[in-house]
Write a protein that holds these residues in place. Structure first.
Motif, PDB file in Angstrom:
ATOM      1  N   LYS A  74      16.320  -0.619  13.810  1.00  0.00           N
ATOM      2  CA  LYS A  74      16.773  -0.892  12.436  1.00  0.00           C
ATOM      3  C   LYS A  74      16.660  -2.380  12.122  1.00  0.00           C
ATOM      4  O   LYS A  74      16.120  -2.767  11.076  1.00  0.00           O
ATOM      5  CB  LYS A  74      18.218  -0.443  12.244  1.00  0.00           C
ATOM      6  N   GLU A  78      14.457  -4.375   9.273  1.00  0.00           N
ATOM      7  CA  GLU A  78      14.964  -5.311   8.254  1.00  0.00           C
ATOM      8  C   GLU A  78      14.136  -6.593   8.256  1.00  0.00           C
ATOM      9  O   GLU A  78      13.790  -7.129   7.209  1.00  0.00           O
ATOM     10  CB  GLU A  78      16.441  -5.651   8.476  1.00  0.00           C
ATOM     11  N   HIS A  81      11.080  -5.873   6.444  1.00  0.00           N
ATOM     12  CA  HIS A  81      11.296  -5.905   4.989  1.00  0.00           C
ATOM     13  C   HIS A  81      11.233  -7.341   4.488  1.00  0.00           C
ATOM     14  O   HIS A  81      10.666  -7.617   3.426  1.00  0.00           O
ATOM     15  CB  HIS A  81      12.661  -5.316   4.613  1.00  0.00           C
ATOM     16  N   ASP A 132      23.343  -0.207   3.459  1.00  0.00           N
ATOM     17  CA  ASP A 132      22.001   0.335   3.232  1.00  0.00           C
ATOM     18  C   ASP A 132      22.044   1.369   2.109  1.00  0.00           C
ATOM     19  O   ASP A 132      21.104   1.460   1.316  1.00  0.00           O
ATOM     20  CB  ASP A 132      21.417   0.953   4.511  1.00  0.00           C
ATOM     21  N   GLU A 161      14.949   2.497   4.426  1.00  0.00           N
ATOM     22  CA  GLU A 161      16.381   2.318   4.148  1.00  0.00           C
ATOM     23  C   GLU A 161      17.120   3.655   4.190  1.00  0.00           C
ATOM     24  O   GLU A 161      18.263   3.722   4.632  1.00  0.00           O
ATOM     25  CB  GLU A 161      16.617   1.658   2.786  1.00  0.00           C
ATOM     26  N   HIS A 164      17.946   4.412   7.638  1.00  0.00           N
ATOM     27  CA  HIS A 164      19.077   3.589   8.103  1.00  0.00           C
ATOM     28  C   HIS A 164      20.400   4.156   7.606  1.00  0.00           C
ATOM     29  O   HIS A 164      21.391   4.175   8.324  1.00  0.00           O
ATOM     30  CB  HIS A 164      18.964   2.146   7.584  1.00  0.00           C
TER      31      HIS A 164
HETATM   32 FE   LIG Z   1      18.120  -1.218   6.002  1.00  0.00          FE
END
Ligand SMILES: [Fe+2]
Ligand SMILES: [Fe+2]
Lengths: 318, 250
Positions: A74, A78, A81, A132, A161, A164
């Protein structure tokens, strides 16, 4: 070919926005539109990057190897992202270095939610489920944003997301069905993260500095209050399903509105954390600056090696 | 199945877990964003490898211990990882030089283990060898960049190598478990492994302008559970939740 007069450009821009089509990097756009987007996208990127810290705080202590692997994946997502978003912002002519400098020198913001500490394992569940979850509500709406690269980054990010969010909820569900201590841990995490999560949607529409212009440009597609309501409505039912209590005595179903009514956010706290005085603002920025400073010699070495390598290659070719 | 077989697989799991635990500490703190991602990714591979090896070890042992029982409910003296894995991360150069020395080791080790008479271990090795090859390419590139880069980066990597070299002897010194597993066709010959490892490592270090230190000291004891003082703290952190709330589902 002659450069078209600015009013033609403006008319074309307005027409694209009106038709719900996308503005692309090479298109003309008003300078304020560009600046507004750079601010929003880079802030979003910084949030992904700083967001590694509170969850990273529990990777080494994750209570099972499966949970450790999921959390590592996770946090890695991120950071990914952050990369997509910096790239999207770079299409607007601002370099990642400039954006990073703005963050490290305190000129740029990141999501205030990451200025709260993660105190127990349940906080990792609460972040996945709530933070999230709130991010998805916001980002699903942004999949329709008017700037093409931003919209496409959002589509890609939203898929991860929601993964998550489900994993975070599963952690909370496991704790809520566990021992009394685990249940208390889960409830405590919800108590601490609920209000800061609602603050993620920003000030009330009436008080939001950027909302109106952003809505006209279709950068934002739904207002802060609309998005916050949507989040509350979906999350109340998720909490009930696992037997956790949302810490808001004013929370109740409003038949007439078809929505949950909920209490008022503590806007003093909101302003305090936004202004740099949340529980972790200083330590988050210290960590980011230290990572950047400690990494300086690594980045310099990388450049020096690349230069030497190129010179050697050029020498060999000559 | 023998105790030696269980111990052999368990120790492979310990190396993966302890090194993965160390790498995961970089998360969010590395020199730039791409490295945060790469570090997390490598740590994730190692944790995944530890899980497979522990599950296999647990089945070999046959006492019902699963991956988490083996990771969370053993004490320091029962861990058999190489000391190198547990050393604190130091600077980025130290982390990457260590990673390189171990990645090359694992690439050759797992390549050999794909031929193991233990089919389950051979299957795990088939996955691990691909990851280890990728890890070794990455950490090897970094050793070259940092060794060759600036005077500072060269000095930092040389200092790391000087510190780490004495810990490499342990990688190739067979004990009774290794010898029994070699004989059983489960494990490869460590002398052959050493030759392959040295061929790669010495060439890369020379290319990077790094000097191999004299073999004037050797640290060992990891596989016998005699660890550095860092190990207890690493385990205290890793095992905290399971130890504080025993017997729960997470
Ligand atoms: Fe996330
Ligand atoms: Fe994200």
């Amino acid at each position: 070919m002659a450069t078209p007069a600015p009013h033609d450009e403006q008319a074309r821009f307005d027409a694209v926005i009106a038709a719900d089509e996308k503005i692309e990097p090479r298109d003309w756009m008003p300078e304020k539109y560009r600046r507004n987007l750079v601010r929003q996208i880079s802030q979003h990127a910084h949030s992904e990057v700083v967001g590694q810290l509170p969850e990273g705080n529990w990777i080494t202590r994750a209570p099972s190897l499966r949970r450790k692997a999921i959390l590592l994946a996770k946090v890695q997502d991120e950071a990914g992202h952050g990369l997509y978003l910096y790239s999207a912002a770079e299409t607007l002519g601002t370099s990642r270095e400039e954006m990073l400098d703005d963050l490290l020198e305190g000129r740029a913001k990141y999501a205030s939610i990451f200025n709260y500490p993660t105190l127990s394992w349940a906080d990792v569940g609460a972040i996945g489920w709530l933070v999230d979850g709130a991010a998805i509500v916001n980002q699903i709406s942004l999949c329709r944003t008017s700037y093409g690269p931003y919209a496409r980054a959002m589509v890609r990010i939203c898929k991860e997301e929601s993964f998550h969010q489900r994993q975070g909820y599963e952690i909370m569900q496991t704790l809520a069905q566990g021992s009394p201590e685990q249940q208390a841990m889960a409830q405590d995490a919800l108590d601490r993260w609920w209000w800061p999560t609602l603050m993620m949607f920003g000030p009330h529409d009436a008080d939001s500095a950027h909302t109106q212009q952003s809505m006209q440009w279709k950068i934002k597609r739904q207002s802060n209050d609309e998005l916050r309501q949507k989040f509350v409505d979906q999350t109340v039912e998720q909490a009930a399903r696992i037997g956790l209590t949302i810490p808001d005595p004013e929370l109740r179903w409003n038949e007439a509105r078809g929505h949950y009514d909920f209490g008022e956010i503590d806007w003093d706290e909101f302003q305090r954390v936004l202004g740099g005085n949340g529980p972790c603002n200083r330590s988050r920025m210290r960590d980011r600056r230290r990572a950047h400073e400690d990494g300086a010699w690594v980045r310099e070495a990388m450049l020096a090696h690349a230069e030497k390598h190129n010179r050697r290659a050029a020498g060999a070719a000559a | 199945m023998s105790d030696a077989h269980f111990t052999y697989v368990l120790r492979l799991g310990d190396n993966a877990l302890v090194l993965g635990q160390r790498l995961s500490e970089w998360c969010g703190h590395s020199p730039f964003l791409e490295e945060d991602i790469a570090m997390a990714n490598t740590a994730l591979d190692l944790i995944g490898r530890a899980r497979m090896l522990y599950s296999h070890a647990g089945r070999l042992e046959g006492r019902g211990r699963d991956e988490d029982a083996l990771a969370y409910l053993r004490d320091e003296r029962e861990f058999g990882n190489f000391l190198m894995c547990e050393l604190p991360n130091g600077d980025y150069g130290f982390t990457l030089v260590r990673q390189y020395l171990l990645d090359v080791y694992h690439r050759h080790l797992y390549a050999a283990l794909t031929e193991s008479r233990d089919d389950e271990l051979a299957a795990i090795a088939a996955k691990a060898v691909k990851e280890a090859a990728y890890h070794a390419r990455r950490s090897g590139d970094w050793v070259l960049r940092l060794g060759d880069g600036t005077a500072e980066s060269n000095a930092r990597c040389q200092a790391a190598l000087d510190e780490l070299w004495g810990y490499t002897a342990e990688l190739f010194t067979p004990d009774a478990v290794d010898s029994a597993m070699l004989e059983a066709g489960v494990a490869p010959d460590l002398a052959t492994l050493r030759t392959r490892w040295e061929a790669d490592v010495l060439a890369r270090l020379a290319e990077a302008g790094l000097t191999v230190p004299a073999d004037d000291w050797q640290a060992e004891g990891g596989r016998a559970g005699r660890h550095t003082e860092h190990m207890g703290r690493l385990l205290a952190e890793l095992q905290f939740v399971q130890r504080a709330y025993p017997g729960q589902q997470w």
